[in-house]
Scaffold this motif. Structure first.
Motif, PDB file in Angstrom:
ATOM      1  N   VAL A 199       1.166   4.522  -1.008  1.00  0.00           N
ATOM      2  CA  VAL A 199       2.403   4.929  -1.671  1.00  0.00           C
ATOM      3  C   VAL A 199       2.871   3.753  -2.523  1.00  0.00           C
ATOM      4  O   VAL A 199       3.124   2.659  -2.007  1.00  0.00           O
ATOM      5  N   ALA A 200       2.937   3.970  -3.820  1.00  0.00           N
ATOM      6  CA  ALA A 200       3.460   2.950  -4.731  1.00  0.00           C
ATOM      7  C   ALA A 200       4.968   3.163  -4.851  1.00  0.00           C
ATOM      8  O   ALA A 200       5.412   4.186  -5.374  1.00  0.00           O
ATOM      9  N   TRP A 201       5.736   2.218  -4.323  1.00  0.00           N
ATOM     10  CA  TRP A 201       7.194   2.317  -4.374  1.00  0.00           C
ATOM     11  C   TRP A 201       7.687   1.687  -5.671  1.00  0.00           C
ATOM     12  O   TRP A 201       7.529   0.482  -5.899  1.00  0.00           O
ATOM     13  N   ALA A 202       8.277   2.510  -6.536  1.00  0.00           N
ATOM     14  CA  ALA A 202       8.842   2.034  -7.797  1.00  0.00           C
ATOM     15  C   ALA A 202      10.341   1.844  -7.597  1.00  0.00           C
ATOM     16  O   ALA A 202      11.076   2.814  -7.411  1.00  0.00           O
ATOM     17  N   HIS A 203      10.771   0.612  -7.606  1.00  0.00           N
ATOM     18  CA  HIS A 203      12.154   0.319  -7.190  1.00  0.00           C
ATOM     19  C   HIS A 203      13.185   0.725  -8.231  1.00  0.00           C
ATOM     20  O   HIS A 203      12.896   0.766  -9.427  1.00  0.00           O
ATOM     21  N   PRO A 204      14.404   1.018  -7.785  1.00  0.00           N
ATOM     22  CA  PRO A 204      15.495   1.309  -8.714  1.00  0.00           C
ATOM     23  C   PRO A 204      15.957   0.025  -9.397  1.00  0.00           C
ATOM     24  O   PRO A 204      15.460  -1.061  -9.107  1.00  0.00           O
ATOM     25  N   THR A 205      16.906   0.168 -10.292  1.00  0.00           N
ATOM     26  CA  THR A 205      17.413  -0.987 -11.025  1.00  0.00           C
ATOM     27  C   THR A 205      17.957  -2.041 -10.059  1.00  0.00           C
ATOM     28  O   THR A 205      18.789  -1.736  -9.199  1.00  0.00           O
ATOM     29  N   THR A 206      17.469  -3.264 -10.201  1.00  0.00           N
ATOM     30  CA  THR A 206      17.966  -4.385  -9.397  1.00  0.00           C
ATOM     31  C   THR A 206      18.555  -5.483 -10.261  1.00  0.00           C
ATOM     32  O   THR A 206      19.219  -6.378  -9.758  1.00  0.00           O
ATOM     33  N   SER A 224      -0.412  -2.426  -9.136  1.00  0.00           N
ATOM     34  CA  SER A 224      -0.048  -2.792  -7.754  1.00  0.00           C
ATOM     35  C   SER A 224      -0.907  -2.004  -6.762  1.00  0.00           C
ATOM     36  O   SER A 224      -1.277  -2.513  -5.698  1.00  0.00           O
ATOM     37  N   VAL A 225      -1.242  -0.760  -7.106  1.00  0.00           N
ATOM     38  CA  VAL A 225      -2.126   0.044  -6.259  1.00  0.00           C
ATOM     39  C   VAL A 225      -3.525  -0.560  -6.255  1.00  0.00           C
ATOM     40  O   VAL A 225      -4.165  -0.685  -5.211  1.00  0.00           O
ATOM     41  N   ARG A 226      -3.997  -0.954  -7.432  1.00  0.00           N
ATOM     42  CA  ARG A 226      -5.304  -1.614  -7.502  1.00  0.00           C
ATOM     43  C   ARG A 226      -5.326  -2.875  -6.637  1.00  0.00           C
ATOM     44  O   ARG A 226      -6.297  -3.144  -5.912  1.00  0.00           O
ATOM     45  N   ALA A 227      -4.243  -3.644  -6.717  1.00  0.00           N
ATOM     46  CA  ALA A 227      -4.168  -4.876  -5.920  1.00  0.00           C
ATOM     47  C   ALA A 227      -4.175  -4.550  -4.427  1.00  0.00           C
ATOM     48  O   ALA A 227      -4.835  -5.231  -3.633  1.00  0.00           O
ATOM     49  N   ALA A 228      -3.453  -3.507  -4.024  1.00  0.00           N
ATOM     50  CA  ALA A 228      -3.399  -3.134  -2.607  1.00  0.00           C
ATOM     51  C   ALA A 228      -4.778  -2.732  -2.091  1.00  0.00           C
ATOM     52  O   ALA A 228      -5.124  -3.004  -0.939  1.00  0.00           O
ATOM     53  N   ARG A 229      -5.573  -2.088  -2.931  1.00  0.00           N
ATOM     54  CA  ARG A 229      -6.900  -1.630  -2.501  1.00  0.00           C
ATOM     55  C   ARG A 229      -7.825  -2.794  -2.151  1.00  0.00           C
ATOM     56  O   ARG A 229      -8.833  -2.597  -1.458  1.00  0.00           O
ATOM     57  N   SER A 230      -7.496  -3.999  -2.603  1.00  0.00           N
ATOM     58  CA  SER A 230      -8.365  -5.142  -2.341  1.00  0.00           C
ATOM     59  C   SER A 230      -8.137  -5.747  -0.956  1.00  0.00           C
ATOM     60  O   SER A 230      -8.901  -6.616  -0.535  1.00  0.00           O
ATOM     61  N   PHE A 231      -7.089  -5.291  -0.241  1.00  0.00           N
ATOM     62  CA  PHE A 231      -6.816  -5.842   1.086  1.00  0.00           C
ATOM     63  C   PHE A 231      -7.760  -5.227   2.117  1.00  0.00           C
ATOM     64  O   PHE A 231      -8.008  -4.015   2.088  1.00  0.00           O
ATOM     65  N   PRO A 232      -8.279  -6.047   3.035  1.00  0.00           N
ATOM     66  CA  PRO A 232      -9.295  -5.575   3.976  1.00  0.00           C
ATOM     67  C   PRO A 232      -8.874  -4.363   4.796  1.00  0.00           C
ATOM     68  O   PRO A 232      -9.675  -3.487   5.073  1.00  0.00           O
ATOM     69  N   ASN A 233      -7.617  -4.279   5.210  1.00  0.00           N
ATOM     70  CA  ASN A 233      -7.188  -3.203   6.097  1.00  0.00           C
ATOM     71  C   ASN A 233      -6.677  -1.985   5.334  1.00  0.00           C
ATOM     72  O   ASN A 233      -6.042  -1.105   5.908  1.00  0.00           O
ATOM     73  N   VAL A 234      -6.948  -1.951   4.026  1.00  0.00           N
ATOM     74  CA  VAL A 234      -6.559  -0.800   3.216  1.00  0.00           C
ATOM     75  C   VAL A 234      -7.772   0.077   2.906  1.00  0.00           C
ATOM     76  O   VAL A 234      -7.726   1.297   3.029  1.00  0.00           O
ATOM     77  N   GLY A 235      -8.858  -0.548   2.512  1.00  0.00           N
ATOM     78  CA  GLY A 235     -10.037   0.237   2.156  1.00  0.00           C
ATOM     79  C   GLY A 235      -9.971   0.665   0.701  1.00  0.00           C
ATOM     80  O   GLY A 235      -8.896   0.780   0.101  1.00  0.00           O
ATOM     81  N   ASN A 236     -11.092   0.917   0.149  1.00  0.00           N
ATOM     82  CA  ASN A 236     -11.188   1.206  -1.280  1.00  0.00           C
ATOM     83  C   ASN A 236     -11.043   2.708  -1.543  1.00  0.00           C
ATOM     84  O   ASN A 236     -11.906   3.349  -2.143  1.00  0.00           O
ATOM     85  N   GLY A 237      -9.929   3.281  -1.082  1.00  0.00           N
ATOM     86  CA  GLY A 237      -9.696   4.708  -1.275  1.00  0.00           C
ATOM     87  C   GLY A 237      -9.249   5.018  -2.690  1.00  0.00           C
ATOM     88  O   GLY A 237      -8.991   4.121  -3.506  1.00  0.00           O
ATOM     89  N   ASP A 238      -9.135   6.305  -3.001  1.00  0.00           N
ATOM     90  CA  ASP A 238      -8.741   6.710  -4.359  1.00  0.00           C
ATOM     91  C   ASP A 238      -7.521   7.622  -4.358  1.00  0.00           C
ATOM     92  O   ASP A 238      -7.255   8.312  -5.322  1.00  0.00           O
ATOM     93  N   ARG A 239      -6.759   7.626  -3.258  1.00  0.00           N
ATOM     94  CA  ARG A 239      -5.578   8.486  -3.175  1.00  0.00           C
ATOM     95  C   ARG A 239      -4.304   7.643  -3.165  1.00  0.00           C
ATOM     96  O   ARG A 239      -4.180   6.714  -2.380  1.00  0.00           O
ATOM     97  N   TYR A 240      -3.406   7.963  -4.061  1.00  0.00           N
ATOM     98  CA  TYR A 240      -2.102   7.290  -4.050  1.00  0.00           C
ATOM     99  C   TYR A 240      -1.058   8.211  -4.653  1.00  0.00           C
ATOM    100  O   TYR A 240      -1.382   9.161  -5.377  1.00  0.00           O
ATOM    101  N   THR A 241       0.170   7.927  -4.320  1.00  0.00           N
ATOM    102  CA  THR A 241       1.291   8.651  -4.908  1.00  0.00           C
ATOM    103  C   THR A 241       2.352   7.640  -5.301  1.00  0.00           C
ATOM    104  O   THR A 241       2.374   6.515  -4.794  1.00  0.00           O
ATOM    105  N   VAL A 242       3.210   8.026  -6.210  1.00  0.00           N
ATOM    106  CA  VAL A 242       4.273   7.131  -6.695  1.00  0.00           C
ATOM    107  C   VAL A 242       5.613   7.723  -6.307  1.00  0.00           C
ATOM    108  O   VAL A 242       5.849   8.920  -6.492  1.00  0.00           O
ATOM    109  N   TRP A 243       6.467   6.880  -5.751  1.00  0.00           N
ATOM    110  CA  TRP A 243       7.771   7.321  -5.264  1.00  0.00           C
ATOM    111  C   TRP A 243       8.832   6.389  -5.836  1.00  0.00           C
ATOM    112  O   TRP A 243       8.783   5.183  -5.623  1.00  0.00           O
ATOM    113  N   GLY A 244       9.771   6.944  -6.574  1.00  0.00           N
ATOM    114  CA  GLY A 244      10.835   6.093  -7.110  1.00  0.00           C
ATOM    115  C   GLY A 244      12.026   6.905  -7.560  1.00  0.00           C
ATOM    116  O   GLY A 244      11.917   8.105  -7.828  1.00  0.00           O
ATOM    117  N   HIS A 245      13.166   6.254  -7.638  1.00  0.00           N
ATOM    118  CA  HIS A 245      14.356   6.878  -8.195  1.00  0.00           C
ATOM    119  C   HIS A 245      15.043   5.876  -9.106  1.00  0.00           C
ATOM    120  O   HIS A 245      14.720   4.698  -9.107  1.00  0.00           O
TER     121      HIS A 245
END
Length: 223
Positions: free
Chosen positions: A116-123, A183-204
Motif C-alpha cells: 500500500v503506497a500511502w500518499a500523505h495529505p498536505t503537511t 516508493s513502491v519500487r524501493a519497498a520491493r527491494s526489502f528482503p521481507n517484502v518480496g518482488n511482487g507486482d501488486r500495489y494500491t495507492v491510498w491518499g486524501h
C-alpha cells in the motif's frame, strides 16, 4: 473546626501532601514532554545529512535505494525504515526523494507482499514538513495497524522537496505520482517484502491528487 488542634493539623497535612503530590505529577509530566520534544528535535537535526545526496549518488534507476536506516518506535510486529531513493523531477531530471517503508515481520507470502503506497495529505511546503521527520508518523497513517496485521507492506513517500532540499513542487500531479510509484519500487527491494507486482495507492487531500495521477501515469512510467 478549631483553629488549632489535632484535627486541623491533620487536615493541613493532607492538603500539603496532596498539593505536593499533584505538583510532582505535573512536573513529571512536563519533564517527560520536554524529553520527548528534545529527543524529537535532536532526531530531526540528526537526519539532515541523511536527506542530502550528491549527483553521483542520485544517478541510477528510479526506485532504487540510495540509503536506509531503521526508525525508532515501529509498530509491533513490523520494522520501519527511513529511506532515500531515486526518482524523477517534473522536468525529467534524476532526483532523490525520502520516505518511510514499513514491513511486517511475518513470513513473506508466495508472490511477494502486496504494497500500500500511502500518499500523505498536505503537511507544508518546506523540507522540515516531511512526514518521515514527524514524531508520530506511524499514527498518522490511518489504518496502518490493520494493513500490517494483514501482511501488507507500506510505502510512504515524502514527495520531492520535503525532507530533501526544496522547492517542493506542491500539487504538481506528475511529480507526486512519480515519487509514489518509485516508493513502491524501493519497498520491493526489502528482503521481507518480496518482488511482487501488486500495489494500491491510498491518499486524501494532496494525497488524493497523487493517487489519481499515479493511476494516470503508472503504465507509462513504470510498466
Amino acid at each position: 473546626l478549631p483553629r488549632e488542634g489535632p484535627t486541623m493539623r491533620k487536615l493541613s497535612m493532607k492538603v500539603i501532601v496532596g498539593d505536593r503530590s499533584r505538583a510532582f505529577r505535573i512536573a513529571s509530566g512536563l519533564l517527560a514532554t520536554c524529553q520527548i520534544l528534545l529527543f524529537a528535535s535532536q532526531q530531526a537535526r540528526a537526519q539532515t545529512a541523511f536527506y542530502q545526496a550528491s549527483e553521483q549518488e542520485i544517478a541510477g534507476a528510479p526506485g532504487t535505494l540510495i540509503r536506509q536506516e531503521p526508525m525508532f518506535g515501529a509498530p509491533d510486529g513490523a520494522s520501519a525504515y527511513r529511506v532515500l531513493y531515486r526518482s524523477t523531477s517534473p522536468d525529467g531530471r534524476p532526483i532523490a526523494v525520502s520516505g518511510v517503508i514499513i514491513v511486517p515481520t511475518g513470513p513473506v507470502p508466495e508472490g511477494g507482499r502486496p504494497i500500500v503506497a500511502w500518499a500523505h495529505p498536505t503537511t507544508g511546503i518546506v523540507p522540515r514538513c516531511a512526514p518521515s521527520l514527524a514524531i508520530f508518523i506511524f499514527q498518522q497513517i490511518a489504518g496502518s495497524r490493520q494493513l500490517l496485521d494483514r501482511g501488507y507492506a507500506i510505502a510512504a513517500t515524502d514527495y520531492p522537496g520535503l525532507g530533501t532540499p526544496g522547492p517542493h513542487p506542491y500539487l504538481v500531479g506528475n511529480s507526486e505520482a512519480r515519487a509514489v510509484i518509485d516508493s513502491v519500487r524501493a519497498a520491493r527491494s526489502f528482503p521481507n517484502v518480496g518482488n511482487g507486482d501488486r500495489y494500491t495507492v491510498w491518499g486524501h487531500s494532496q494525497g488524493g491528487q497523487a493517487a489519481l495521477f499515479t493511476g494516470l501515469i503508472a503504465k507509462s512510467y513504470a510498466p
